[in-house]
Design an enzyme around this catalytic site. Structure first.
Site: not given
Ligand code: ATR
Length: 266
Positions: A65, A102
């Site tokens: 990420k 997220d």
């Protein structure tokens, strides 16, 4: 023409993302394929370059990420705040947009579960990437306070400083309630241990939520929180579905029925 997407990370073999996106595609009648791409250590940019020659977008999972954050040509405000990217999209003209769904996925799942964040007293356990990723969307819901409790106090302080007036830092064992919502954003569940918060934080707590998920819906943290006094406790499966739905919407311009997916996969 069929569009192509995938999850990039290492490992990816057990990722549920291909199943979730296949479900979304079927339900929205979108013409797409979604696969898995294993990223060899240290080769994120090379792998992503090759991927985007023929593909349209991807999800990013651990440990990539941060690499995806650096790779993106443009970033959404959520990706900027998170310092990490879980979704990449090839824009018209070829530039790559990085987003992070997220935290918004968590906020959407809390809504689905009927858990109010506005005006609530929140405790976030952990101050790593997972905690950073959820703070902006939670702060935007206007909770009364977000206490960030972390084993390494300085990391909690650094994170809290980015949200003045809403967030406060605490040492892990020193946070004291009452709390309406406790979110475990530490990696303790991954390690099979409980975060060492004072047990009193769970008493009178309306809901405990673990960002980790397990096939049976029970994590060490969610089970313990319930036993210790939380009225309700959840694992992060709904968040997984919701963040996927938001990625799908970014790519395709259509929001799939995430509630239906939550029922289908559980
Ligand atoms: P990620 O970026 O995936 O969140 P990370 O940056 O390693 O992972 O952060 C993990 C978080 O879980 C940190 O807040 C870590 O606490 P420290 O900052 O003190 O390292 C927290 N953590 C990990 N194991 C823990 C444990 N056993 N008890 C409590 N907190 C733990």
């Amino acid at each position: 023409m069929t569009s192509h997407y995938a999850v990039l990370g290492n490992p990816v073999a057990h990722s549920l993302s291909p199943d979730i996106h296949a479900f979304f595609a079927k339900n929205t009648h979108e013409d797409l394929e979604y696969g898995r791409v294993l990223v060899p250590e240290g080769e994120f940019a090379k792998t992503a370059d090759a991927f985007f020659e023929h593909c349209d977008g991807c999800n990013i999972t651990v440990p990539c990420k941060g690499d995806a954050f650096k790779y993106a040509d443009e970033l959404t405000p959520w990706a900027q705040a998170a310092g990490a990217v879980n979704t990449l999209k090839k824009l018209d003209g070829g530039k790559i947009l990085g987003d992070n769904t997220d935290g918004r996925g968590l906020a959407a799942d809390l809504k689905r579960l009927g858990i109010k964040v506005a005006g609530a007293r929140l405790l976030i356990i952990g101050a790593g990437g997972a905690a950073r990723g959820i703070l902006k969307p939670l702060a935007e819901e206007k909770p009364a306070v977000i206490t960030i409790a972390n084993r390494t106090f300085e990391k909690a302080q650094d994170l809290a400083a980015a949200f003045p007036g809403i967030a406060a830092a605490a040492r892990l064992g020193e946070a004291r309630g009452p709390f309406d919502l406790i979110i475990n954003a530490s990696s303790s569940s991954l390690k099979g241990v409980l975060p060492a918060v004072d047990e009193s934080v769970y008493q009178g707590c309306g809901c405990a939520y673990d960002l980790m998920y397990r096939p049976d819906g029970h994590t060490l943290f969610s089970d313990h929180a319930k036993e210790a006094g939380a009225a309700r406790a959840y694992d992060g499966f709904g968040m997984l579905i919701m963040q996927a739905a938001l990625s799908f919407a970014l790519w395709r311009g259509i929001m799939p029925d995430a509630e239906l997916a939550c029922r289908h996969f559980r």
